[in-house]
Design a protein around this motif. Structure first.
Motif, PDB file in Angstrom:
ATOM      1  N   THR A   1       7.726 -12.090 -24.297  1.00  0.00           N
ATOM      2  CA  THR A   1       7.860 -11.640 -23.064  1.00  0.00           C
ATOM      3  C   THR A   1       6.427 -11.950 -22.357  1.00  0.00           C
TER       4      THR A   1
ATOM      5  N   ARG B   1       6.506 -13.852 -19.438  1.00  0.00           N
ATOM      6  CA  ARG B   1       6.901 -12.963 -18.052  1.00  0.00           C
ATOM      7  C   ARG B   1       5.291 -12.902 -17.150  1.00  0.00           C
TER       8      ARG B   1
ATOM      9  N   TYR C   1       5.464  -7.040 -26.025  1.00  0.00           N
ATOM     10  CA  TYR C   1       5.135  -7.076 -24.537  1.00  0.00           C
ATOM     11  C   TYR C   1       6.299  -6.489 -23.657  1.00  0.00           C
ATOM     12  N   SER C   2       7.491  -6.298 -24.498  1.00  0.00           N
ATOM     13  CA  SER C   2       8.548  -5.700 -23.485  1.00  0.00           C
ATOM     14  C   SER C   2       8.036  -4.097 -23.201  1.00  0.00           C
TER      15      SER C   2
ATOM     16  N   ARG D   1       4.778  -4.278 -20.532  1.00  0.00           N
ATOM     17  CA  ARG D   1       5.488  -4.292 -19.375  1.00  0.00           C
ATOM     18  C   ARG D   1       5.968  -3.110 -18.874  1.00  0.00           C
ATOM     19  N   ARG D   2       6.751  -2.396 -19.774  1.00  0.00           N
ATOM     20  CA  ARG D   2       7.378  -1.108 -19.346  1.00  0.00           C
ATOM     21  C   ARG D   2       6.212  -0.016 -19.090  1.00  0.00           C
TER      22      ARG D   2
END
Length: 350
Positions: free
Chosen positions: A73, A76, A197-198, A201-202
């Motif tokens: 991610t 993204r 990266y999840s 990003r959170r």
């Protein structure tokens, strides 16, 4: 309807697929692919397949090694910021860094790029990044697939996958010969690389910052700092392997040190790591503080500043360190191979 009133049929372009754009992209990226040419390459882009001559690459009795990966991610962030120039380096690194862990020299690379509507300029930037990663790894970009698939992706979205093939002479595969007392040498990472990266990003959502805001831990914007590409460890580690004394390599990706080191250790052996041996890079300090992440979670989610670990014979540790330092790596002795299983830690990361 034509000017004379004759009905015209639908075309592929009417359905959203522009074959001419795909052909234009191939022409644009040919110079970048040509820069990655190496011994063994037999043809350029454009055929139904790609040929590679192992004897031409200098191998007598080769074993092939293959790897495939994506960039998760992190993609993204590249899409949302429009900063797509280096995401291709990540794609290459995630594949070729795995190949060297098997003792293989990366030989060639193919990419898969899929999008809803092909933007030739953006696609060229992405594939130029892939070519740059290949060039820095001594790996030829010999083919790939660009898929324009209307209705499959939101506007501006795309996906990437990479496929790398390497080789080694028969009997040279790693890991091999790991013993209790081996020295563990850590090679510094260039940041978060392409895993976790999840959670990244959170944490950015929790922080309330936008990608365009100044990064709290580095110069430039937050988005640009978090898109720092994955470090390529190919040439330095191959030099170390050629010298001798390297028994195993572990690419520290998803699972961090906790999960990846045991993958290259024989049954009955583990690792003891001194967390005080290196300083946690600022990006990880910020992620830990902002997300309230405990040390154990950091160590099994992120690389935490160490992107590759080598298990080296104690008698060769100094020489291998010198070789990799001369190749531009920041090398730290982070621990030893021990009896038992799993990874144990001393000191403190945070």
């Amino acid at each position: 309807m034509t000017n004379d009133g004759t009905k015209t049929g639908l075309t592929y372009a009417d359905a959203g697929v522009d074959i001419d754009a795909g052909n234009s992209l191939i022409e644009r990226i040919k110079p970048a692919a040509k820069r990655t040419a190496r011994s063994g390459v037999m043809a350029g882009l454009g055929g139904f397949g790609a040929l590679f001559d192992l004897k031409g690459a200098g191998y007598n009795d080769p074993i092939l090694v293959a790897a495939t990966d994506g960039v998760g991610t992190k993609l993204r962030i590249a899409i949302d910021t429009g900063n797509v120039d280096t995401i291709g380096i990540d794609l290459v690194a995630m594949c070729v860094n795995d190949l060297v862990c098997q003792g293989a020299e990366p030989l060639f690379f193919l990419d898969y790029f899929a999008t809803g509507k092909l933007d030739i300029d953006d696609a060229t930037r992405i594939i130029n990044g892939i070519a740059a990663g290949c060039e820095a790894s001594g790996c030829a970009l010999i083919g790939g697939e660009t898929a324009e698939m209307p209705g499959m992706y939101h506007d501006g979205d795309f996906d990437l996958a990479g496929f790398a093939v390497g080789a080694m002479e028969r009997g040279a595969d790693l890991p091999a010969g790991v013993v209790e007392g081996d020295v563990l040498l850590g090679l510094a990472s260039d940041g978060v690389h392409s895993n976790g990266y999840s959670l990244v990003r959170r944490i950015v959502d929790v922080s309330g910052l936008a990608w365009s805001d100044d990064a709290p831990f580095a110069d430039g914007s937050l988005g640009a700092a978090l898109l720092t590409p994955t470090r390529l460890y190919v040439k330095s580690t191959l030099s170390a392997i050629k010298h001798g004394g390297v028994h195993a390599l572990a690419h520290i990706t998803g699972g961090g040190l906790t999960e990846n080191l045991p993958r290259v250790l024989p049954e009955g052996l583990g690792a003891q790591i001194d967390l005080n041996a290196w300083d946690l890079p600022p990006v990880f300090k910020w992620l830990a503080a902002t997300g309230g992440i405990v040390e154990s979670e950091m160590l099994k989610t992120f690389n935490s500043g160490i992107g590759m670990v080598l298990s080296v014979a104690a008698s060769e540790a100094e020489a291998v360190t010198a070789i990799m330092s001369a190749a531009g790596e920041n090398v730290v002795q982070i621990g030893t191979v021990t009896a038992g299983e799993g990874v144990s830690y001393t000191g403190s990361l945070l």
